[in-house]
Scaffold this motif. Structure first.
Motif, PDB file in Angstrom:
ATOM      1  N   ASP A  77      20.914   4.983   1.298  1.00 55.38           N
ATOM      2  CA  ASP A  77      21.937   5.927   1.728  1.00 55.38           C
ATOM      3  C   ASP A  77      22.524   5.474   3.069  1.00 55.38           C
ATOM      4  O   ASP A  77      21.779   5.180   4.010  1.00 55.38           O
ATOM      5  N   THR A  78      23.832   5.425   3.168  1.00 57.84           N
ATOM      6  CA  THR A  78      24.468   4.932   4.389  1.00 57.84           C
ATOM      7  C   THR A  78      24.239   5.858   5.574  1.00 57.84           C
ATOM      8  O   THR A  78      24.199   5.400   6.711  1.00 57.84           O
ATOM      9  N   ARG A  79      24.084   7.150   5.319  1.00 57.04           N
ATOM     10  CA  ARG A  79      23.811   8.068   6.430  1.00 57.04           C
ATOM     11  C   ARG A  79      22.465   7.772   7.070  1.00 57.04           C
ATOM     12  O   ARG A  79      22.321   7.791   8.292  1.00 57.04           O
ATOM     13  N   VAL A  80      21.474   7.463   6.247  1.00 60.69           N
ATOM     14  CA  VAL A  80      20.145   7.133   6.770  1.00 60.69           C
ATOM     15  C   VAL A  80      20.204   5.818   7.551  1.00 60.69           C
ATOM     16  O   VAL A  80      19.645   5.705   8.650  1.00 60.69           O
ATOM     17  N   LEU A  81      20.889   4.831   7.009  1.00 60.73           N
ATOM     18  CA  LEU A  81      21.007   3.544   7.694  1.00 60.73           C
ATOM     19  C   LEU A  81      21.738   3.692   9.017  1.00 60.73           C
ATOM     20  O   LEU A  81      21.361   3.068  10.023  1.00 60.73           O
TER      21      LEU A  81
ATOM     22  N   CYS B  23      31.804   8.760  13.100  1.00 59.44           N
ATOM     23  CA  CYS B  23      32.347   7.414  12.865  1.00 59.44           C
ATOM     24  C   CYS B  23      32.899   6.817  14.146  1.00 59.44           C
ATOM     25  O   CYS B  23      32.703   5.625  14.425  1.00 59.44           O
ATOM     26  N   PHE B  24      33.574   7.633  14.940  1.00 57.77           N
ATOM     27  CA  PHE B  24      34.109   7.173  16.218  1.00 57.77           C
ATOM     28  C   PHE B  24      32.982   6.698  17.125  1.00 57.77           C
ATOM     29  O   PHE B  24      33.054   5.609  17.712  1.00 57.77           O
ATOM     30  N   ILE B  25      31.928   7.486  17.255  1.00 54.08           N
ATOM     31  CA  ILE B  25      30.800   7.122  18.111  1.00 54.08           C
ATOM     32  C   ILE B  25      30.121   5.860  17.587  1.00 54.08           C
ATOM     33  O   ILE B  25      29.773   4.951  18.359  1.00 54.08           O
ATOM     34  N   SER B  26      29.933   5.781  16.279  1.00 49.38           N
ATOM     35  CA  SER B  26      29.292   4.612  15.679  1.00 49.38           C
ATOM     36  C   SER B  26      30.085   3.335  15.949  1.00 49.38           C
ATOM     37  O   SER B  26      29.522   2.314  16.346  1.00 49.38           O
ATOM     38  N   LEU B  27      31.390   3.396  15.749  1.00 50.70           N
ATOM     39  CA  LEU B  27      32.225   2.211  16.009  1.00 50.70           C
ATOM     40  C   LEU B  27      32.301   1.893  17.493  1.00 50.70           C
ATOM     41  O   LEU B  27      32.319   0.722  17.882  1.00 50.70           O
ATOM     42  N   MET B  28      32.334   2.920  18.321  1.00 48.86           N
ATOM     43  CA  MET B  28      32.373   2.685  19.762  1.00 48.86           C
ATOM     44  C   MET B  28      31.103   1.964  20.209  1.00 48.86           C
ATOM     45  O   MET B  28      31.159   1.020  20.997  1.00 48.86           O
ATOM     46  N   LEU B  29      29.949   2.399  19.705  1.00 48.47           N
ATOM     47  CA  LEU B  29      28.692   1.786  20.106  1.00 48.47           C
ATOM     48  C   LEU B  29      28.497   0.393  19.521  1.00 48.47           C
ATOM     49  O   LEU B  29      27.904  -0.468  20.159  1.00 48.47           O
TER      50      LEU B  29
ATOM     51  N   MET C  46      19.774   1.356  18.491  1.00 48.42           N
ATOM     52  CA  MET C  46      20.680   1.063  19.612  1.00 48.42           C
ATOM     53  C   MET C  46      20.354   1.919  20.829  1.00 48.42           C
ATOM     54  O   MET C  46      20.411   1.439  21.967  1.00 48.42           O
ATOM     55  N   GLY C  47      20.016   3.176  20.608  1.00 44.69           N
ATOM     56  CA  GLY C  47      19.646   4.035  21.735  1.00 44.69           C
ATOM     57  C   GLY C  47      18.415   3.527  22.451  1.00 44.69           C
ATOM     58  O   GLY C  47      18.377   3.462  23.694  1.00 44.69           O
ATOM     59  N   ILE C  48      17.399   3.140  21.694  1.00 42.60           N
ATOM     60  CA  ILE C  48      16.180   2.590  22.290  1.00 42.60           C
ATOM     61  C   ILE C  48      16.483   1.296  23.034  1.00 42.60           C
ATOM     62  O   ILE C  48      15.970   1.051  24.135  1.00 42.60           O
TER      63      ILE C  48
ATOM     64  N   ALA D 112      21.854   6.389  10.874  1.00 37.53           N
ATOM     65  CA  ALA D 112      20.960   7.093  11.792  1.00 37.53           C
ATOM     66  C   ALA D 112      19.893   6.153  12.349  1.00 37.53           C
ATOM     67  O   ALA D 112      19.600   6.179  13.558  1.00 37.53           O
ATOM     68  N   VAL D 113      19.333   5.304  11.504  1.00 36.33           N
ATOM     69  CA  VAL D 113      18.330   4.340  11.963  1.00 36.33           C
ATOM     70  C   VAL D 113      18.956   3.365  12.958  1.00 36.33           C
ATOM     71  O   VAL D 113      18.372   3.053  14.001  1.00 36.33           O
ATOM     72  N   GLY D 114      20.161   2.897  12.662  1.00 30.47           N
ATOM     73  CA  GLY D 114      20.858   2.004  13.585  1.00 30.47           C
ATOM     74  C   GLY D 114      21.149   2.661  14.922  1.00 30.47           C
ATOM     75  O   GLY D 114      21.034   2.030  15.979  1.00 30.47           O
TER      76      GLY D 114
END
Length: 166
Positions: free
Chosen positions: A131-135, A71-77, A143-145, A137-139
């Motif tokens: 599923d929010t975990r899948v979404l 969650c920290f990494i997701s919000l940071m990004l 973002m990485g790409i 991960a896709v996000g």
């Protein structure tokens, strides 16, 4: 909607309900035609026991800390990069695109914030259906790409697509 007292069909159930006051709950039993009575106190006590059983596991552990870190990494990004866009803009203005005006470079951050805000509506809809975990991960992959693609950009327009839109 009918009350429990209106659902009683025979005299035996009516007399039971009168004996235990209006705070009785008549529910269908496991077998057909069988009725079970619960008083309000018994029902609340059973609900409290079930709540205790649900919370008796410790909340901490390796998995819980992994979720917090994710969650920290997701919000940071997602939010942190938008809030710190001024650092990117200064770098782009001074080293990458010194010939571009500040107004043109600021459109990268503007598009980025606009897409994040509009994407919130779309992601709310998607979270209800998938599923929010899948979404998440896709996000993260998108973002990485986008950030890797942004490192190869040679114009402000390309950065608007990679860092702004994606």
């Amino acid at each position: 909607m009918e009350s429990f007292s209106e659902r009683k069909s025979d005299d035996t159930e009516a007399s039971i309900a009168n004996d235990i006051d209006d705070k009785a709950l008549i529910v269908d039993g496991a077998s057909a035609g069988h009725k079970t009575k619960w008083t309000t106190v018994e029902f609340v006590a059973t609900a409290d026991l079930r709540a205790e059983e649900a919370t008796d596991k410790p909340a901490d552990g390796a998995y819980a800390w992994m979720v917090i870190f994710a969650c920290f990494i997701s919000l940071m990004l997602s939010i942190g990069i938008n809030d710190a866009y001024g650092v990117y803009q200064q770098h782009y203005q001074l080293t990458e695109f010194p010939e571009a005006t500040t107004a043109v470079i600021s459109w990268i951050g503007t598009v980025q914030f606009l897409i994040m805000s509009i994407g919130g509506v779309l992601s709310g809809f998607l979270c209800e259906h998938f599923d929010t975990r899948v979404l998440n991960a896709v996000g993260a992959v998108i973002m990485g790409i986008a950030f890797i693609g942004g490192s190869f950009c040679t114009s402000v327009g390309q950065l608007m697509v990679t860092q702004g839109l994606l």
